[in-house]
Scaffold this motif. Structure first.
Motif, mmCIF file in Angstrom:
data_model
loop_
_atom_site.group_PDB
_atom_site.id
_atom_site.type_symbol
_atom_site.label_atom_id
_atom_site.label_comp_id
_atom_site.label_asym_id
_atom_site.label_seq_id
_atom_site.Cartn_x
_atom_site.Cartn_y
_atom_site.Cartn_z
ATOM 1 N N VAL A 24 0.834 -1.197 0.000
ATOM 2 C CA VAL A 24 0.000 0.000 0.000
ATOM 3 C C VAL A 24 0.869 1.247 0.000
ATOM 4 N N ALA A 25 1.944 1.197 0.798
ATOM 5 C CA ALA A 25 2.737 2.403 0.964
ATOM 6 C C ALA A 25 3.558 2.716 -0.275
ATOM 7 N N LEU A 26 4.112 1.696 -0.915
ATOM 8 C CA LEU A 26 5.052 1.940 -1.999
ATOM 9 C C LEU A 26 4.343 1.856 -3.338
ATOM 10 N N GLU A 27 3.484 2.811 -3.617
ATOM 11 C CA GLU A 27 2.894 2.966 -4.937
ATOM 12 C C GLU A 27 3.836 3.815 -5.772
ATOM 13 N N VAL A 28 3.998 3.453 -7.021
ATOM 14 C CA VAL A 28 4.857 4.254 -7.900
ATOM 15 C C VAL A 28 4.152 5.576 -8.175
ATOM 16 N N PRO A 29 4.755 6.699 -7.835
ATOM 17 C CA PRO A 29 4.073 7.979 -8.016
ATOM 18 C C PRO A 29 3.949 8.348 -9.490
ATOM 19 N N LEU A 30 2.976 9.235 -9.735
ATOM 20 C CA LEU A 30 2.745 9.677 -11.112
ATOM 21 C C LEU A 30 3.575 10.898 -11.470
ATOM 22 N N ASP A 31 4.343 11.408 -10.524
ATOM 23 C CA ASP A 31 5.162 12.584 -10.787
ATOM 24 C C ASP A 31 6.174 12.228 -11.889
ATOM 25 N N PRO A 32 6.139 12.944 -13.044
ATOM 26 C CA PRO A 32 7.072 12.596 -14.146
ATOM 27 C C PRO A 32 8.524 12.626 -13.718
ATOM 28 N N LYS A 33 8.877 13.534 -12.812
ATOM 29 C CA LYS A 33 10.269 13.612 -12.377
ATOM 30 C C LYS A 33 10.682 12.338 -11.642
ATOM 31 N N VAL A 34 9.709 11.723 -10.940
ATOM 32 C CA VAL A 34 10.020 10.494 -10.218
ATOM 33 C C VAL A 34 9.947 9.297 -11.162
ATOM 34 N N LEU A 35 8.953 9.308 -12.053
ATOM 35 C CA LEU A 35 8.773 8.189 -12.969
ATOM 36 C C LEU A 35 9.965 8.019 -13.915
ATOM 37 N N GLU A 36 10.582 9.135 -14.239
ATOM 38 C CA GLU A 36 11.685 9.086 -15.197
ATOM 39 C C GLU A 36 12.799 8.197 -14.663
ATOM 40 N N GLY A 37 13.091 7.115 -15.419
ATOM 41 C CA GLY A 37 14.154 6.206 -15.023
ATOM 42 C C GLY A 37 13.716 5.093 -14.113
ATOM 43 N N LEU A 38 12.440 5.108 -13.624
ATOM 44 C CA LEU A 38 11.983 4.034 -12.743
ATOM 45 C C LEU A 38 11.340 2.949 -13.577
ATOM 46 N N PRO A 39 11.816 1.712 -13.557
ATOM 47 C CA PRO A 39 11.172 0.628 -14.306
ATOM 48 C C PRO A 39 9.875 0.222 -13.615
ATOM 49 N N GLN A 40 8.925 -0.261 -14.409
ATOM 50 C CA GLN A 40 7.660 -0.739 -13.856
ATOM 51 C C GLN A 40 7.072 -1.788 -14.777
ATOM 52 N N PRO A 41 6.726 -2.962 -14.253
ATOM 53 C CA PRO A 41 6.053 -3.973 -15.075
ATOM 54 C C PRO A 41 4.691 -3.472 -15.517
ATOM 55 N N PRO A 42 4.093 -4.108 -16.499
ATOM 56 C CA PRO A 42 2.795 -3.635 -17.008
ATOM 57 C C PRO A 42 1.678 -3.824 -15.975
ATOM 58 N N THR A 43 0.732 -2.923 -16.054
ATOM 59 C CA THR A 43 -0.474 -3.000 -15.226
ATOM 60 C C THR A 43 -1.667 -2.693 -16.118
ATOM 61 N N ILE A 44 -2.667 -3.611 -16.145
ATOM 62 C CA ILE A 44 -3.884 -3.376 -16.923
ATOM 63 C C ILE A 44 -4.700 -2.294 -16.214
ATOM 64 N N THR A 45 -5.005 -1.218 -16.934
ATOM 65 C CA THR A 45 -5.769 -0.118 -16.342
ATOM 66 C C THR A 45 -7.204 -0.059 -16.831
ATOM 67 N N LEU A 46 -7.500 -0.657 -18.009
ATOM 68 C CA LEU A 46 -8.857 -0.623 -18.540
ATOM 69 C C LEU A 46 -9.065 -1.845 -19.415
ATOM 70 N N GLN A 47 -10.206 -2.530 -19.235
ATOM 71 C CA GLN A 47 -10.551 -3.668 -20.074
ATOM 72 C C GLN A 47 -12.060 -3.770 -20.179
ATOM 73 N N SER A 48 -12.530 -4.378 -21.236
ATOM 74 C CA SER A 48 -13.966 -4.553 -21.452
ATOM 75 C C SER A 48 -14.521 -5.574 -20.477
ATOM 76 N N PRO A 49 -15.858 -5.561 -20.262
ATOM 77 C CA PRO A 49 -16.454 -6.557 -19.358
ATOM 78 C C PRO A 49 -16.291 -7.958 -19.903
ATOM 79 N N LYS A 50 -16.425 -8.940 -18.985
ATOM 80 C CA LYS A 50 -16.221 -10.338 -19.375
ATOM 81 C C LYS A 50 -17.236 -10.775 -20.419
ATOM 82 N N ASP A 51 -18.463 -10.308 -20.305
ATOM 83 C CA ASP A 51 -19.516 -10.692 -21.247
ATOM 84 C C ASP A 51 -19.904 -9.449 -22.037
ATOM 85 N N TYR A 52 -19.520 -9.394 -23.306
ATOM 86 C CA TYR A 52 -19.696 -8.201 -24.122
ATOM 87 C C TYR A 52 -20.671 -8.549 -25.247
ATOM 88 N N ILE A 53 -21.901 -8.026 -25.158
ATOM 89 C CA ILE A 53 -22.910 -8.222 -26.199
ATOM 90 C C ILE A 53 -22.939 -6.959 -27.043
#
Length: 1310
Positions: A24-53
């Motif tokens: 909980v405590a160690l979330e990667v911040p969104l500050d570009p100055k901090v993000l620059e140079g910090l590696p991060q594995p992929p994270t799914i942020t948006l996906q369609s529902p399981k049942d899509y009609i």
């Protein structure tokens, strides 16, 4: 292996607590100055529902968005195989994301149905989406069918089936007719959840040929309809007449015969059924019953209660819905159908299953090298879900071997991770009802702490609101955040502070004392970083006095007050709005600091006025409405219609109400025949009416007018209507208030209230008076009289009832039959007295009198009651004088035979007699009756005085009671000390004989206030106390008190009450009695003025105050608590002072003070004893003279022996005053100079001016009778030295106010 199994669970628990916090405590911040140079594995942020009609008319859009560093790349699978997006021209992947857009405008949509899954990948791992099932929405047509016409007997049940085609998603069902009007549904006719239409019983009005079922498919927004169904309802008479001729008997829809019947269930069938529902969904239970009359449906849960907050009833209680189902909702539900013929039940057994749901989803982990982390995937469901782990989208058992990774069911333990081991883990939990999947990456980083919150940020909050001081940080390992206040005080995670996991310091309820400088420090094993922020807690902005709703008459002023309090460091802005807009630009609007004044209010000023006080931190606002009102305008256009002999209808047009609704209309009339010029209120009607039906009287010339009333007042009257005359008629009413009263014996005065001219209904008004004796068969006597108000009947018996009638007559006839009124002829005095008078004595002050009531005929009038006359003849005390008291009277109303005589004097002889009373007066008295009252308790002693105040004794005197109320047995004296805090000490009790009236109490405490309680007693007991307070005189010694009596024995004849002592204090508070001060005495000594006084109060603060006479300075005050004397020191000789003693209590504003006394301090204090006349003084002088003579003789002898001793030269050279010869003319020492005359003797004192005034004390020591300390020994001899004139000593010039030594006066005698 076993050791590992034992060690892992315990270690896992520790790590779970630690790393769940870390994630909980160690979330990667969104500050570009901090993000620059910090590696991060992929994270799914948006996906369609399981049942899509999808709708086939629109493109298919399958969402897949992800973040990571570097930016992830995307790929898809369809039905488990790789889906090559680039090879299909109809499929487009959005740049920078994995979202697919499939163009199906010219393709068959079915070709793209299937199961899709998105993969996001970068060099640190792979994240995958859910399996997304893509299906096309469908709205199939209704299969063609031919619906047979339905003929049904009235009263039976009926089901019209809908059976819609299966669609995706399922359609919405409703029934309509050919005109597209929904069929009305009610308790009898209802639609089931499956769309069928149910009739609990049919009625003839159900006959129609257009029962049409419609299905609406939501995605395609299309509506399909079923073929119409025809229904005919026949009653028995129609069936008997036509069924054989028109229908084949086999086509007839038969049912139960027409008539009432018990309920039965149409849906569901049978007595029990089952239903399964998934957790979190909505449970829908349905019961539809037939019967005649229509049954009522009710629901209950066997063995439990329905959850009221989640339960709702629909379809006229035929459907029960429970939302957000949980496991506790499983069980047996009973629906009951009831009508007046019986009850039927159906039980639905509900089972609750659950698709997998999260208990704790896995969270992203950011670990430092060599740290250990835990991923947990806690799920629940029914049946229990199966859990599978994946790494970068690959089943974990197929992934490359990693010795630092251990899988234990729902937990993955990562031990001592190393750089480069970052990955994305997937957890999949599934059962028969669904699945859950979550991605959680593990990123291995080594970063020193960074504080992301800007430095020296100033936070301003309002008092009593939360304060959040941020310390956003980043680092790996996770930095530890500590806070300090004012760079010194370490802040702990306790009230009022809360330190959140993200480092934010929260103060739940900020107060001004929380203001100051705060320092947050972020620390890990790679470094330390600190940041300073400041908190300022401000006072809230509050409107203390809000504007109030105003109703203002047009032309007056409206004032809205808005008084505000705010923090002085904040700049406030007051704004006034009208109807949420700016105020009009009009000089009539005056805005002050805390008010808005609107002058000469007009109708346009109406609206809502809001005052808003804004600061940079908060605001407060308050609103109030202004309503402008005025009296309504006069009604107009009065018109009379529908005229009859006794009624007419009046109509009018209302005037302008001026924003205040008309409450009512007042209709007035003028009688031009009887009272011209006088307008009389006739009736009122509601403010919404514009007509009134008026009831009229005959023989009146009417003219009408109308007035309107609103909250402001009445309007001006309307213009009068035209005149309307009514014809004469016989009276409608008779005189009111008819009475018959005899004013004298033998007469009956009949009176009434005459009719007015308006009530007369015609000319020639007179009255027909009728009377006859009640209960005697005789004819009515009558007399017609002119328009008067009374008639006197003479020669009547004494006080007998009469029946009386008075009827109105005029030239056109008589009024209605009058009512009969009962009256009585004149009364006379009663003839007889009550008999058998007897007295029962209940106590020394109460007696009860009984008598036989007099016969009713002898009362000769209306019985009012009885009077008892009684008088105290004398007392039974031998010493009492025979004084007859004034006669007393008690009245007892009604037909009484007894009464009580309270307030009698004990031990007395009384006499009494009784009289009967009617309205005319009293009858003769009964024979006098004598009785005696027994002894009672005496009154309090007539007085209690303290006559002698000794230092340790007080003498008390008292007088016997005014009324002994019996034989006096003696007295009881109680007394107790009262200290200076108004608390009472132990009580002592003494008793005395009846002839003792004085006592001297000895061995009392000096300067002590005592409270005394004295009561007299008879054999009936003691009477009330008389109290007194007194103080003993002041003394410095204290002895144990004893009692000495003047006339009685030294010891009381009866045992005294024991002395009790409280654990806290033996005293309790008492109020003061009598004056606080007595006599004040003064005396003057050489040390000062001595003031003594008598003090009887108990105030806590007693002062002696003094001031120079005729001075305007403030009084000087010296506290003297606990004393009755005081010496005032430092008074100036020759001055006069005003002195008083003052007592005051802090709890009581009353100030008690003695009279002022004048004290004069002598210029030179002197003794009151003439020393020159004392024997010891004469002897002393003789001894001194003899000594001097001996010395002279010795000197003379030595001179004669030596012959050369130059006495005269020695004296001239030394000028010693002690050996200088005395002058013969005045007897003083010779050759004193002026300067030497004022030198003090050794051991003497000088007056305040440093000199001895020789002219006041040359010949005696009388003035030194009250001399200072140390002047005489105990035997009266002088202490002063008689040494010769020495050098000026240290006492010279001392401005002491003490008296000078008497030795100074010796210069006059030696």
């Amino acid at each position: 292996m076993d050791g590992n199994r034992k060690w892992v669970p315990g270690f896992e628990a520790v790590l779970l607590i630690l790393l769940s916090h870390t994630a909980v405590a160690l979330e990667v911040p969104l500050d570009p100055k901090v993000l620059e140079g910090l590696p991060q594995p992929p994270t799914i942020t948006l996906q369609s529902p399981k049942d899509y009609i999808f709708d086939p008319r629109e493109n298919i859009v399958i969402h897949c968005e992800a973040k990571g560093k570097p930016q992830p790349s995307f790929s898809w699978t369809r039905n488990g195989s790789h889906f090559d997006v680039e090879k299909d021209s109809k499929v487009l992947m959005k740049p920078g994301s994995g979202t697919l857009v499939i163009d199906i405008s010219q393709e068959k949509a079915e070709a793209y149905e299937g199961t899709y899954q998105c993969t996001a990948h970068n060099e640190h791992g792979t994240a995958v989406s859910n399996n997304i099932i893509i299906r096309q929405s469908r709205s199939p047509l209704w299969s063609k069918e031919r619906n047979e016409a339905i003929v049904v007997q009235m009263g039976v049940s009926l089901v019209l089936q809908c059976r819609p085609p299966a669609g995706l998603p399922p359609p919405v069902i409703f029934w309509m007719d050919n005109n597209f009007q929904r069929l009305p549904l009610d308790k009898r006719v209802s639609q089931a959840l499956n769309g069928d239409l149910y009739f609990s019983n049919v009625l003839p009005e159900d006959t129609r040929s257009d029962y049409i079922c419609y299905a609406r498919f939501p995605h395609t927004q299309t509506i399909q309809q079923k073929q119409p169904i025809s229904v005919t309802v026949l009653d028995m008479e129609t069936i008997n007449a036509t069924v054989a001729a028109l229908y084949n008997i086999t086509d007839f829809y038969s049912g139960s015969p027409e008539g009432e019947r018990r309920p039965g269930f149409m849906l569901p069938l049978g007595t029990t059924s089952t239903q399964m529902v998934l957790r979190g969904e909505t449970l829908e239970l349905e019961c539809i019953a037939d019967g005649l009359p229509t049954p009522d449906i009710s629901w209950q849960k066997d063995g439990g209660e329905l959850p009221s907050s989640r339960t709702s009833f629909h379809n006229f209680k035929k459907t029960l819905k429970i939302s957000d189902v949980n496991e506790a909702d499983g069980g047996a539900y009973r629906c009951t159908a009831t009508n007046n013929l019986g009850t039927v039940h159906h039980i639905i057994k509900v089972t609750v299953n659950a698709a997998p749901f999260w208990v704790s989803a896995p969270r992203n982990l950011i670990l430092a090298p060599n740290e250990t982390g835990i991923l947990t995937c806690r799920v629940s469901g029914e049946p229990k879900p199966q859990i599978s782990w994946f790494v970068n989208g690959v089943p974990i058992e197929n992934a490359p071997e990693d010795h630092s990774r251990k899988v234990d069911d729902d937990t993955v333990i990562l031990s001592s991770v190393q750089s480069g081991s970052s990955a994305v883990y997937q957890c999949n939990a599934s059962n028969a009802f669904g699945y859950l999947m979550a991605n959680a990456f593990v990123s291995v980083l080594a970063e020193p702490p960074r504080v992301l919150t800007p430095p020296n940020r100033v936070y301003q909050v309002i008092t009593n609101s939360p304060a959040l001081l941020h310390c956003a940080s980043f680092g790996s390992p996770i930095p530890t955040i500590t806070w300090f206040k004012d760079s010194q005080i370490s802040i702990k995670n306790s009230d009022p502070y809360v330190i959140h996991e993200d480092g934010t310091l929260e103060i739940h309820v900020a107060q001004p004392l929380n203001s100051g400088k705060y320092t947050c420090i972020a620390t890990n094993n790679l470094g330390i970083k600190e940041n300073h922020v400041f908190l300022e807690v401000k006072e809230p902005t509050r409107i203390l006095k809000q504007p109030e709703y105003k109703v203002v008459q047009r032309g007056l002023s409206a004032v809205f007050e808005c008084k505000v309090k705010h923090d002085p460091s904040l700049v406030p802005t007051m704004t006034w709005l009208k109807d949420k807009g700016e105020l009009p630009d009009d000089e009539r609007f005056e805005v002050d600091t805390d008010s808005l004044i609107i002058k000469d209010v007009t109708d346009e000023d109406e609206g809502t006025y809001t005052c808003i006080m804004n600061t940079t931190l908060d605001q407060d606002s308050a609103s109030a409405m202004l309503t402008v009102v005025e009296k309504p305008d006069s009604p107009a256009d009065l018109e009379l219609t529908d005229q009859t002999e006794r009624t007419v209808q009046l109509t009018w047009t209302p005037g302008d109400e001026h924003n205040s609704p008309t409450q009512k209309f007042l209709i007035q009339y003028e009688d031009l025949l009887h009272e011209p010029g006088v307008w009389i209120n006739l009736t009122e009607v509601a403010g919404t009416s514009t007509t009134a039906q008026l009831n009229l009287s005959p023989y009146v010339y009417y003219s009408f007018r109308v007035r309107a009333l609103n909250n402001v007042g009445y309007s001006e009257p309307s213009q009068p209507s035209r005149q309307y005359r009514t014809n004469p008629a016989a009276p409608d009413e008779n005189p009111s208030d008819v009475h018959g009263v005899g004013l004298e014996p033998g007469n009956l005065v009949i009176s009434w209230t005459p009719l007015t001219g308006f009530q007369s209904n015609g000319p020639g008004l007179e009255y027909k008076v009728q009377w006859r004796q009640k209960d005697i068969e005789e004819n009515w006597s009558s007399k017609n009289v002119a328009n008067v108000s009374q008639f006197v009947v003479s020669g009547t018996p004494t006080y007998v009832p009469y029946e009386i009638k008075v009827q109105a007559l005029n030239d056109y006839g008589s009024g209605p039959d009058p009512e009969v009124v009962i009256g009585y002829s004149g009364e006379d005095l009663p003839l007889s007295a009550p008999d058998s008078v007897r007295v029962m004595v209940h106590s020394s002050t109460l007696a009860e009198v009984h008598w036989e009531p007099v016969a009713f005929p002898s009362v000769r009038g209306k019985l009012q009651g009885y009077k008892v006359y009684y008088c105290r003849e004398r007392g039974l005390q031998e010493t009492e004088k025979e004084t007859k008291q004034e006669e007393q009277v008690l009245s007892f109303s009604g037909n009484r035979s007894e009464g009580r005589l309270p307030g009698l004097q004990p031990y007395s002889v009384y006499s009494l007699f009784v009289k009967v009373l009617n309205s005319k007066g009293e009858g003769p008295p009964s024979p006098s009756k004598t009785f005696e009252t027994p002894e009672g308790v005496p009154e309090q002693p007539s007085f209690l005085n303290v006559v002698n105040h000794g230092m340790d004794s007080l003498t008390l005197e008292w007088g016997p009671p005014t009324n002994n109320n019996g034989r006096l047995a003696g007295y009881t004296l109680k007394y107790q000390p009262v200290n200076y805090t108004s608390e009472l000490g132990p009580v002592k009790v003494m008793t005395f004989l009846a002839n003792e009236t004085t006592i001297t109490l000895g061995n009392l405490n000096a300067s002590m206030l005592y409270k005394f309680y004295l009561s007299a007693r008879t054999i009936k007991g003691p009477g009330p106390d008389i109290t007194q307070e007194a103080s003993t005189a002041m003394d410095t010694t204290r002895t144990q008190p004893t009692v000495e009596t003047g006339k009685g024995p030294t010891e009381p004849p009866h045992p005294t009450s024991p002395i009790t002592q409280s654990l806290h204090s033996p005293f309790h508070k008492v109020p003061p009695v009598g004056p606080a001060f007595g006599t004040v005495n003064t005396s003057v000594s050489e040390d000062g003025a001595v003031i003594t006084w008598e003090y009887f109060g108990h105030h806590k603060n007693v002062y002696v105050e003094y001031i120079v006479e005729n001075s305007k300075e403030d009084w000087k005050k010296e506290m003297v608590n606990g004393s009755h004397s005081h010496m005032i020191k430092g008074l100036k000789p020759g001055m006069s002072y005003r002195v008083r003693v003052v007592a005051k209590d802090a709890a009581d504003p009353t100030v008690h003070s003695t009279d002022e006394v004048l004290v004069t301090v002598p210029a030179v204090p002197s003794r009151q004893v003439d020393i020159a006349t004392q024997g010891w003084f004469i002897g002393l002088m003789c001894a001194i003279a003899l000594l001097i003579l001996v010395l002279l003789i010795v000197c003379f002898i030595k001179r004669n022996k030596g012959g050369k001793y130059p006495v005269k030269e020695k004296e001239d050279a030394h000028q010693d005053p002690e050996i200088q010869p005395m002058k013969e003319d005045d007897g003083t020492f010779g050759e004193y100079s002026d300067t030497e005359d004022h030198k003090p003797l050794k051991g003497s004192r000088t007056p305040s001016n440093g000199t001895v005034r020789r002219d006041e004390s040359d010949d005696s020591l009388v003035d030194y009778g009250e001399g200072g300390d140390g002047q005489f020994n105990e035997d009266g001899s002088f202490i002063g030295q008689y040494s010769g004139k020495k050098e000026k000593d240290t006492h010279e010039g001392n401005e002491s106010s003490e008296a000078p030594s008497p030795v100074n006066a010796m210069n006059s005698f030696v």
